[in-house]
Each structure stands twice: as structure tokens, then as C-alpha cells.
Write a protein that holds these residues in place. Sequence first.
Motif, PDB file in Angstrom:
ATOM      1  N   THR A  81      -1.583 -10.689  -6.097  1.00  0.00           N
ATOM      2  CA  THR A  81      -0.582  -9.918  -5.378  1.00  0.00           C
ATOM      3  C   THR A  81      -0.908  -8.438  -5.537  1.00  0.00           C
ATOM      4  O   THR A  81      -1.065  -7.947  -6.652  1.00  0.00           O
ATOM      5  CB  THR A  81       0.828 -10.196  -5.937  1.00  0.00           C
ATOM      6  N   ILE A  82      -1.029  -7.756  -4.424  1.00  0.00           N
ATOM      7  CA  ILE A  82      -1.302  -6.329  -4.461  1.00  0.00           C
ATOM      8  C   ILE A  82       0.037  -5.600  -4.432  1.00  0.00           C
ATOM      9  O   ILE A  82       0.835  -5.787  -3.522  1.00  0.00           O
ATOM     10  CB  ILE A  82      -2.170  -5.883  -3.271  1.00  0.00           C
ATOM     11  N   ARG A  83       0.272  -4.824  -5.447  1.00  0.00           N
ATOM     12  CA  ARG A  83       1.525  -4.068  -5.511  1.00  0.00           C
ATOM     13  C   ARG A  83       1.228  -2.616  -5.152  1.00  0.00           C
ATOM     14  O   ARG A  83       0.301  -2.012  -5.655  1.00  0.00           O
ATOM     15  CB  ARG A  83       2.126  -4.165  -6.899  1.00  0.00           C
ATOM     16  N   ARG A  84       2.045  -2.079  -4.252  1.00  0.00           N
ATOM     17  CA  ARG A  84       1.863  -0.687  -3.874  1.00  0.00           C
ATOM     18  C   ARG A  84       3.218  -0.046  -3.676  1.00  0.00           C
ATOM     19  O   ARG A  84       4.236  -0.725  -3.593  1.00  0.00           O
ATOM     20  CB  ARG A  84       0.992  -0.580  -2.627  1.00  0.00           C
ATOM     21  N   HIS A  85       3.220   1.251  -3.588  1.00  0.00           N
ATOM     22  CA  HIS A  85       4.456   1.993  -3.398  1.00  0.00           C
ATOM     23  C   HIS A  85       5.098   1.606  -2.070  1.00  0.00           C
ATOM     24  O   HIS A  85       4.409   1.286  -1.090  1.00  0.00           O
ATOM     25  CB  HIS A  85       4.196   3.509  -3.427  1.00  0.00           C
ATOM     26  N   SER A  86       6.410   1.650  -2.036  1.00  0.00           N
ATOM     27  CA  SER A  86       7.134   1.209  -0.846  1.00  0.00           C
ATOM     28  C   SER A  86       6.840   2.072   0.377  1.00  0.00           C
ATOM     29  O   SER A  86       6.961   1.603   1.506  1.00  0.00           O
ATOM     30  CB  SER A  86       8.639   1.204  -1.123  1.00  0.00           C
ATOM     31  N   ASP A  89       3.172   1.614   3.464  1.00  0.00           N
ATOM     32  CA  ASP A  89       3.118   1.055   4.818  1.00  0.00           C
ATOM     33  C   ASP A  89       3.520   2.085   5.859  1.00  0.00           C
ATOM     34  O   ASP A  89       2.904   2.162   6.931  1.00  0.00           O
ATOM     35  CB  ASP A  89       4.003  -0.186   4.934  1.00  0.00           C
TER      36      ASP A  89
END
Length: 97
Positions: A81-86, A89
Amino acid sequence: MAIALTESGHTIEDGIETAVIDARFAGGPLIVATEPLIYDDGRVAVTVDGPGFRLALFAHEARDLSAALALAADTADRPATIRRHSDVDERLQELNE
């Protein structure tokens, strides 16, 4: 010296089954085979030969290693799972426009 090929693609030479596994990150192939132990008591070891190393395992140790490798492979097959800042996108959308 009789050589036969099994359904799984392993070779059998003089009663010893051998599997060759292409392991490019290990530096070359791994060769899994069986051979009599140095003690003349009829026991057979599972051997794993790779670039610069050799393992000799009792049957139960080879089964334990096989189970551990299967569990690790199952974990490695799961996508991470790639977690990134909201807001990433939204920023990507802005750059695309």
C-alpha cells in the motif's frame, strides 16, 4: 549413469533428483538435491548449492525452510500500500491541466 526428466522439470541422475532454480538476485542458480550424509547410516541430506555457499539439511529442516519460504513468498506477492499525503492527488490533477 542414467538421467531422466521428471514432470516438474527436475532431473534424476543415478537415483538423485535435482532441481535447478534460477535465482538472479542470489548471483546465479540454486541447485537443490539429495545426497547421503557423510555418516554411513543410510540417512540422506537435502543440499542447496548456490554461488559461494552450500547448505546440507536434514529432511525436517528442509521442510521447515520450505514452509518459511512459502510464507515469505506469500507476503512478497501482496501488493504494498502506497501511503501519500491527502493533497497529492489534487496537485497531480493541477499539473495535468
